[in-house]
Scaffold this active site. Structure first.
Site, PDB file in Angstrom:
ATOM      1  N   LEU A 228       0.578  -0.984   0.186  1.00  0.00           N
ATOM      2  CA  LEU A 228      -0.594  -0.104   0.218  1.00  0.00           C
ATOM      3  C   LEU A 228       1.047   1.110  -0.068  1.00  0.00           C
ATOM      4  CD1 LEU A 228      -2.574   1.827   0.013  1.00  0.00           C
ATOM      5  CD2 LEU A 228      -2.879   1.221   2.876  1.00  0.00           C
TER       6      LEU A 228
ATOM      7  N   GLY B 223      19.197  -2.294  34.116  1.00  0.00           N
ATOM      8  CA  GLY B 223      19.912  -1.402  34.487  1.00  0.00           C
ATOM      9  C   GLY B 223      21.599  -1.282  32.663  1.00  0.00           C
TER      10      GLY B 223
ATOM     11  N   GLN C 213      15.143  -0.767  32.210  1.00  0.00           N
ATOM     12  CA  GLN C 213      15.394   0.200  33.439  1.00  0.00           C
ATOM     13  C   GLN C 213      15.795  -0.949  33.770  1.00  0.00           C
ATOM     14  OE1 GLN C 213      16.784   3.135  33.073  1.00  0.00           O
ATOM     15  NE2 GLN C 213      16.992   3.536  35.181  1.00  0.00           N
TER      16      GLN C 213
ATOM     17  N   GLU D  41       0.831  -0.002   9.678  1.00  0.00           N
ATOM     18  CA  GLU D  41      -0.121  -0.113   9.730  1.00  0.00           C
ATOM     19  C   GLU D  41      -1.237   0.932  10.116  1.00  0.00           C
ATOM     20  OE1 GLU D  41      -2.446  -3.839  10.140  1.00  0.00           O
ATOM     21  OE2 GLU D  41      -0.714  -5.064   9.639  1.00  0.00           O
TER      22      GLU D  41
ATOM     23  N   THR E  49       0.983   4.885  11.748  1.00  0.00           N
ATOM     24  CA  THR E  49       1.029   5.505  12.786  1.00  0.00           C
ATOM     25  C   THR E  49       0.363   5.694  13.866  1.00  0.00           C
ATOM     26  OG1 THR E  49       1.006   7.533  12.285  1.00  0.00           O
ATOM     27  CG2 THR E  49       3.291   6.713  11.328  1.00  0.00           C
TER      28      THR E  49
ATOM     29  N   ALA F 250       4.023   8.709  -0.198  1.00  0.00           N
ATOM     30  CA  ALA F 250       2.500   8.653  -0.137  1.00  0.00           C
ATOM     31  C   ALA F 250       2.455   7.140   1.446  1.00  0.00           C
ATOM     32  CB  ALA F 250       1.456   7.757  -1.031  1.00  0.00           C
TER      33      ALA F 250
ATOM     34  N   SER G 132       0.585   7.695   5.254  1.00  0.00           N
ATOM     35  CA  SER G 132      -0.548   8.119   5.985  1.00  0.00           C
ATOM     36  C   SER G 132      -1.791   8.867   4.599  1.00  0.00           C
ATOM     37  CB  SER G 132       0.056   8.848   7.042  1.00  0.00           C
ATOM     38  OG  SER G 132       0.628   8.181   8.117  1.00  0.00           O
TER      39      SER G 132
END
Length: 384
Positions: free
Chosen positions: A127, A343, A340, A367, A369, A132, A134
């Site tokens: 697509l 660590g 996190q 697919e 944003t 082209a 969004s």
């Protein structure tokens, strides 16, 4: 009042156990190597085909397993928990074939769905283009009628599993002077069609085991028997497809997040600092609680959207967008927090968390944003 409605039937839990065992034993051991070498996860493909999990959504009448939308999401979720790249095998098989399922003729379905269901081929979806993304209606790929054939020219970008798939649903403008958005038609292009080639593999941040390449069309001749749906209905069909398949991206995001949480919990229970397991520190516990709470909210939204997909409810566009958006945002937060919690170990490839964090990012982008998902939801609300 019965509360059974809030509990998954046993067959879904049994499915989860089966696919999780397969993913843990036959997919997870190769996930790091797939990522390191940016190679297609052939071990996962073979294991999924052997268990009939590679394209579970295809109906039994086309030699498929006939799994409903929720069962398909559970398969994708559990594979993504082990390896996000591998989860794109069932996810993209659904994406590529969904236009045929929604709008293809019986002849097109009989020709292309059984080979995918039997594991003889994969199916991708074309697509997006360079200019082209969004704004899909501004695509420049053309299919011009020539007698009883169509001549396809142009290109498609960011195509998942390009080069690994045999079949591609491709959207092209068939009436350049026609009304915008109502001048696009869908076709099936086959690997090996004269004039059809691929660009070089993209060098990506994550999902490195799923090849992403351009599709290039140089006067590719297609018979009208390759057309999917009526002439001019292609964009409508493409957007309907995304309403259904955004739910599967939500499932992929949930799986990635679950994998990250599982690894983080195991680590903090073993890691000791200041004379005790770091899991005993309240700050760590609060992080884990927030991660689990956000994850479970995402899972329930995805499952609700999957049920709406199966019923083809009129509010599916809202719920599909919401499930994809919420779950992918959650996956990015959860994987970041998991890094996190480990660590310095979270930042190195000895542990899978940095891979999961990199893989999670794409779920906020492809697919549609997450900014586009919010537009979809808002329009649904404003139009009632």
């Amino acid at each position: 009042m019965s509360f059974d409605v809030y509990r998954l039937p046993d067959e879904y839990n049994e499915l989860r156990e089966a696919i999780r065992a397969l993913a843990d034993n036959k997919i997870a051991p190769y996930a790091s190597d797939v990522d390191d070498r940016s190679r297609f996860p052939v071990e996962a493909y073979d294991a999924l085909r052997a268990a009939d999990f590679h394209a579970p959504h295809i109906a039994e009448q086309y030699d498929g397993a006939g799994a409903d939308a929720l069962a398909t999401c559970i398969v994708i979720e559990e594979v993504a928990r082990a390896c996000a790249s591998s989860s794109l095998i069932p996810a993209v098989n659904k994406l590529g074939t969904m236009p045929l399922i929604l709008g293809g003729s019986d002849e097109v379905k009989q020709r292309y769905l059984p080979p995918v269901a039997r594991g003889e081929a994969m199916f991708s979806y074309g697509l997006s283009e360079r200019e082209a993304g969004s704004d899909t209606a501004s695509m420049r790929t053309r299919a011009i009628a020539d007698g009883d054939e169509w001549v396809l020219t142009g290109q498609k970008s960011w195509i998942t599993n390009a080069g690994a798939s045999r079949y591609y649903t491709v959207l092209a403008v068939t009436d350049p002077d026609g009304p915008r958005g109502r001048n696009i038609t869908a076709f099936v292009v086959e690997d090996g069609d004269e004039g059809f080639t691929y660009g070089e593999p993209e060098r990506k941040l994550g999902i490195k085991g799923s090849p992403t390449r351009e599709l290039l069309f140089d006067n590719v001749r297609l018979g009208d028997d390759r057309r999917v749906g009526p002439v001019g209905d292609g964009l409508k069909l493409a957007l309907r497809t995304l309403d259904h398949t955004r739910v599967t991206i939500g499932a992929q995001a949930v799986g990635i997040a679950q994998g990250a949480l599982d690894h983080a919990v195991a680590y903090v229970k073993e890691r000791r600092q200041f004379g005790k397991a770091i899991a005993d520190f309240q700050g760590i516990q609060f992080m884990l609680a927030d991660m689990a709470m956000t994850l479970e909210a995402s899972r329930q939204l995805v499952y609700t959207a999957a049920a709406k997909s199966e019923r083809n409810d009129p509010d599916l566009p809202f719920f599909g967008a919401a499930a994809k958006c919420h779950a992918s945002d959650a996956a990015m937060r959860i994987t970041t927090d998991a890094v996190q919690l480990l660590g310095g170990y979270g930042y190195v490839k000895d542990y899978p968390l940095e891979r999961m964090m990199r893989d999670a990012k794409i779920t906020q982008i492809y697919e549609g944003t997450n900014q586009v998902q919010r537009i979809v939801m808002a329009r649904h609300l404003l139009t009632g």
